[in-house]
Design an enzyme around this catalytic site. Structure first.
Site, PDB file in Angstrom:
ATOM      1  N   GLY A  14      36.310 -32.448  17.654  1.00 14.86           N
ATOM      2  CA  GLY A  14      35.353 -32.429  16.548  1.00 14.86           C
ATOM      3  C   GLY A  14      35.814 -33.281  15.376  1.00 14.86           C
ATOM      4  N   GLY A  17      33.412 -34.212  12.413  1.00 13.52           N
ATOM      5  CA  GLY A  17      32.962 -33.193  11.461  1.00 13.52           C
ATOM      6  C   GLY A  17      33.834 -33.225  10.215  1.00 13.52           C
ATOM      7  CB  VAL A  19      37.131 -28.922   9.476  1.00 13.30           C
ATOM      8  CG1 VAL A  19      38.547 -28.375   9.589  1.00 13.30           C
ATOM      9  CG2 VAL A  19      36.320 -28.051   8.559  1.00 13.30           C
ATOM     10  CB  SER A 111      33.287 -19.056  10.477  1.00 11.67           C
ATOM     11  OG  SER A 111      32.454 -18.733   9.388  1.00 11.67           O
ATOM     12  CB  SER A 112      34.798 -16.027   6.057  1.00 11.28           C
ATOM     13  OG  SER A 112      33.747 -16.792   5.539  1.00 11.28           O
ATOM     14  CB  CYS A 113      29.946 -15.745   8.940  1.00 12.89           C
ATOM     15  SG  CYS A 113      30.024 -16.697  10.443  1.00 12.89           S
ATOM     16  CE1 TYR A 140      29.532 -21.677  13.733  1.00 16.91           C
ATOM     17  CE2 TYR A 140      30.137 -20.140  11.992  1.00 16.91           C
ATOM     18  CZ  TYR A 140      30.340 -21.327  12.666  1.00 16.91           C
ATOM     19  OH  TYR A 140      31.365 -22.160  12.272  1.00 16.91           O
ATOM     20  CE  LYS A 144      33.117 -21.484  15.220  1.00 15.12           C
ATOM     21  NZ  LYS A 144      34.064 -22.508  15.716  1.00 15.12           N
ATOM     22  CB  THR A 168      36.817 -19.014   2.897  1.00 10.99           C
ATOM     23  OG1 THR A 168      35.772 -18.407   2.161  1.00 10.99           O
ATOM     24  CG2 THR A 168      37.333 -20.247   2.150  1.00 10.99           C
ATOM     25  CG  ASN A 169      31.230 -19.994   2.642  1.00 11.62           C
ATOM     26  OD1 ASN A 169      31.630 -19.094   3.370  1.00 11.62           O
ATOM     27  ND2 ASN A 169      29.963 -20.099   2.270  1.00 11.62           N
ATOM     28  CG  HIS A 183      27.597 -24.691   4.636  1.00  9.27           C
ATOM     29  ND1 HIS A 183      28.028 -25.560   5.606  1.00  9.27           N
ATOM     30  CD2 HIS A 183      27.571 -23.460   5.209  1.00  9.27           C
ATOM     31  CE1 HIS A 183      28.263 -24.874   6.716  1.00  9.27           C
ATOM     32  NE2 HIS A 183      27.986 -23.602   6.506  1.00  9.27           N
ATOM     33  CG  ASP A 273      20.426 -13.149  -2.223  1.00 10.09           C
ATOM     34  OD1 ASP A 273      20.193 -14.304  -2.632  1.00 10.09           O
ATOM     35  OD2 ASP A 273      20.261 -12.125  -2.913  1.00 10.09           O
TER      36      ASP A 273
END
Ligand code: GFB
Length: 318
Positions: A14, A17, A19, A111-113, A140, A144, A168-169, A183, A273
């Site tokens: 990747g 991308g 990152v 990912s933090s999600c 997602y 992950k 994190t984000n 984002h 939100d």
């Protein structure tokens, strides 16, 4: 433990991308034998055979799995099948083939999600799988989580040195500026810039502006990932964050300040939100000797300058 990347063949999956590109830049400092990259046209990582063939030919010793289908809150909600299927396939194919060809070390990016929607703050690594996920990004998140579990399973069953990091984000150079799929940071940079250019009296933000988010510059993230690759070998994933979060409305004002736009903020309450808050506990990575070095103000200026330099070519650019 210490795993040196010098003289190693390192694959950044990747690399195009945000990152992955930051990782490729950061890895140069480690003097690897070679930083391996492959485009989607050369090897589609959602294709098991193509992934295996690439790994047999490239023979990396270390892998950073930063390839993923990513997007902001709306894209996650609108394309659940794409986010679940593509990310599951990439994780499964790369991790399994890495084991088959005997890769020494692999770092998978989560990912933090992945954490429960109402996890205690700041969120510890141990909060994984302790509650229901945020509905807008559960697809997602499930993919992950599967990637994290694959690393743990290959470690447990086969002794493979596969680890996972939970950033994190993120934001920074090479971000996605398409307003429907981006984002929040690139979206607000673009909106503020365009509002300033057109002298519009207001700009729109999604939702109430009350949710809090923690942000980390992609270069800090890449530095943390290299640090983890070198210093960490363990079953549990490791959070990667700045340790601070702010409300979206405050973020919007910071961005307007950087861009030089002083209009009004208008809320589009038809947009979600998402999670009210997702500040991660970063004690574990700090104990390993890493801390961030780019504060949000400096990072936002860097992102805005990158946007201005690439305004005609960014994804979703004007
Ligand atoms: O960055 P974002 O899309 O991701 O949104 P999430 C963060 C917050 O900013 C949400 C608000 O509360 C949005 O409603 N926001 C305000 C905006 N204005 C805007 C705008 O113009 N564009 C966008 N995109 N947001 C994602 C997950 O969640 O975070 C992914 O969906 C992933 O799975 C990623 O984990 C890191 O933080 O809400």
């Amino acid at each position: 433990m210490s795993y040196e990347l010098g003289k190693k063949r390192v694959w950044v999956a990747g690399h195009r991308g945000m990152v992955g590109a930051a990782l490729a830049r950061r890895l140069e400092q480690e003097n690897p034998a070679e930083i391996l990259t492959v485009t989607r046209q050369e090897a589609d990582l959602t294709d098991q055979t193509a992934t295996r063939r690439w790994l047999e030919q490239a023979r990396p010793e270390a892998i950073f799995v930063s390839a993923a289908k990513v997007g902001g809150i709306l894209a996650n909600d609108a394309y659940p099948a794409d986010f679940l299927y593509q990310n599951l396939m990439i994780a499964s194919n790369v991790i399994h083939a890495a084991f088959q060809v005997g890769v020494e070390k692999l770092l998978f990016l989560g990912s933090s999600c992945i954490y429960p929607k109402f996890a205690d703050q700041p969120i510890c690594e141990g909060a994984l799988l302790t509650g229901a996920l945020e509905p807008t990004n559960e697809w997602y998140a499930i993919a992950k989580i599967a990637g994290v579990k694959l690393c743990q399973a290959y470690r447990k069953q086969h002794g493979a040195d596969f680890i996972a990091a939970m950033p994190t984000n993120l934001y920074g150079p090479g971000d996605n500026y398409d307003l429907k799929s981006s984002h929040v940071i690139p979206a607000l940079i673009r909106k503020a810039h365009e509002a300033r250019q057109a002298s519009t009296p207001s700009m729109e933000i999604w939702g109430t502006g009350k949710p809090r988010r923690e942000f980390l510059h992609a270069d800090d993230c890449a530095d943390a990932l290299v640090h983890l690759m070198k210093t960490y070998s363990g079953h549990e994933h490791v959070n990667v964050g700045s340790g601070e979060d702010i409300p979206i409305k405050t973020l919007a004002h910071k961005i307007m300040n950087v861009v030089g736009y002083d209009g009004e903020l208008v809320h589009d309450l038809s947009k979600p939100d998402g999670v009210p808050r997702k500040l991660m506990n970063t004690e574990k990575i700090r104990a390993l000797g890493w801390s961030p070095s780019i504060n949000l103000e400096t990072g936002l200026e860097d992102a805005f300058n990158w946007y201005l330099d690439h305004i005609n070519t960014v994804r979703g650019g004007t």
